[in-house]
Design an enzyme around this catalytic site. Structure first.
Site, mmCIF file in Angstrom:
data_model
loop_
_atom_site.group_PDB
_atom_site.id
_atom_site.type_symbol
_atom_site.label_atom_id
_atom_site.label_comp_id
_atom_site.label_asym_id
_atom_site.label_seq_id
_atom_site.Cartn_x
_atom_site.Cartn_y
_atom_site.Cartn_z
ATOM 1 N N HIS A 74 42.155 -16.870 -0.090
ATOM 2 C CA HIS A 74 41.419 -18.673 0.661
ATOM 3 C C HIS A 74 42.684 -19.880 0.267
ATOM 4 C CE1 HIS A 74 37.468 -16.183 0.445
ATOM 5 N NE2 HIS A 74 38.588 -15.855 1.464
ATOM 6 N N HIS A 89 42.277 -6.968 2.942
ATOM 7 C CA HIS A 89 43.807 -7.304 2.336
ATOM 8 C C HIS A 89 44.507 -5.623 2.207
ATOM 9 C CE1 HIS A 89 41.325 -10.710 1.587
ATOM 10 N NE2 HIS A 89 40.756 -10.745 1.358
ATOM 11 N N HIS A 107 36.107 -14.969 9.601
ATOM 12 C CA HIS A 107 36.567 -15.556 8.367
ATOM 13 C C HIS A 107 37.481 -13.783 7.889
ATOM 14 C CE1 HIS A 107 36.258 -15.561 4.144
ATOM 15 N NE2 HIS A 107 36.746 -14.789 3.278
ATOM 16 N N ASP A 132 41.425 -14.675 6.648
ATOM 17 C CA ASP A 132 41.858 -14.118 5.457
ATOM 18 C C ASP A 132 43.780 -13.397 5.967
ATOM 19 O OD1 ASP A 132 39.874 -13.955 3.329
ATOM 20 O OD2 ASP A 132 39.090 -12.229 3.914
HETATM 21 ZN ZN ZN Z 1 38.422 -13.926 2.303
#
Ligand code: ZN
Length: 309
Positions: free
Chosen positions: A81, A267, A240, A244
């Protein structure tokens, strides 16, 4: 027009808890020299070994967040973040100090990091910023999830689709976002991290999300979100995911000139994409940045810098 490197004018700190560890930590952001890049330092460990460059080579864990390591057992997790805020605002050089192994989650978005950076003052440095120009398409997949990086001119874009068919509150949504500092602050930075109510127990059993609460995570049930204030904005979930991805992609070391198309990526795939990109020198080149449209300072901060300097 050219794009200059940027850092902050003054040191600034905040205190918060880690989402997964629940540990209270102090975070300090410090100005860094031209060409220094973004580095994280654990100040609770003595010696230079606890300094870790924000670089995809140092990523060691992508289960529920992005975690980097110095290779000697010293980790810093949930960096995505802050990395997103730095990418979104075009900050190229910064020393980040942390008194523990996990970044503070703050309100679960990157809005508080954006606020801190503005409070510290964002300043241009007299050196050209570099970027990574994507020359060939690169794709990585995992089941029906994928992320593709395509060549693009003078732009970094993310076209992201998320699909939570099993949770109607999140459902299927997509967003095509072109990176620009002002648009990032308004449309992406406020979007909070989220989780499914039914997955919380499983995540806790993994020893994670100890610091999670309705103050820093959007919790979705089949009926809606449990957070009393509701969503901050339409499409907060997909925003969001874009937040990311903007953070994870900055682990390339420089901003990227390219277009991302992603579906259900997270991720892990974001990290694999960078590793795939850099595997072959024909895929990219490092050149002076042409991302003026992304990183032109917004009017109000040009003025605040002029007043302060
Ligand atoms: Zn996040």
């Amino acid at each position: 027009m050219t794009v200059l490197q940027k850092t902050i004018k003054n040191e600034i700190s905040c205190v918060g808890i880690g989402l997964h560890s629940g540990a209270k930590v102090k975070l300090t952001l410090k100005p860094a020299a031209i060409d220094a890049g973004i580095t994280f330092k654990r100040t609770d460990i003595s010696g230079a070994s606890a300094t870790i460059a924000a670089h995809y080579d140092n990523v060691v864990d992508t289960r529920l967040c992005t975690c980097i390591s110095d290779g000697k057992g010293h980790n810093i997790s949930t960096i995505e973040h802050l990395m997103s805020a730095l990418h979104g605002l075009g900050i190229t050089n910064l020393n980040i100090e942390i008194t523990g192994e996990e970044m503070p989650i703050l309100d679960g978005s990157s809005a508080d990091f954006v606020f801190l950076l503005h409070c510290a003052g964002i300043v241009e440095q007299q050196a050209l910023a570099k970027m990574i120009r994507v020359k060939k398409p690169v794709t990585v997949k995992d089941g029906d999830a994928f992320i593709t990086l395509l060549p693009a001119r003078d732009n970094f874009g993310i076209d992201f689709t998320l699909d939570y068919a099993h949770c109607p509150t999140i459902g299927k949504d997509s967003l095509d976002f072109s990176l620009n500092c002002a648009a990032y602050e308004n449309e992406i930075a406020p979007a909070r991290t989220f989780g499914l109510a039914k997955e919380i127990e499983q995540i806790r059993n993994m020893g994670l999300a100890k610091g999670g609460s309705l103050k820093n995570v959007l919790i979705a049930t089949n009926e809606g979100v449990m957070n009393p204030e509701g969503l901050r904005m339409k499409g907060e979930f997909v925003r969001h995911k874009v937040l990311d991805a903007i953070g994870d992609m900055y682990l390339a070391g420089y901003a990227i000139e390219g277009q991302i198309i992603a579906s259900k990526s997270g991720h892990h795939l974001n990290d694999l994409l960078l590793k795939e990109l850099f595997k072959n020198k024909a895929n990219y080149e490092i050149v002076n940045s042409t991302l003026e449209d992304s990183f032109a300072p917004a009017k109000e901060w040009t003025e605040s810098v002029a007043v302060g300097s």
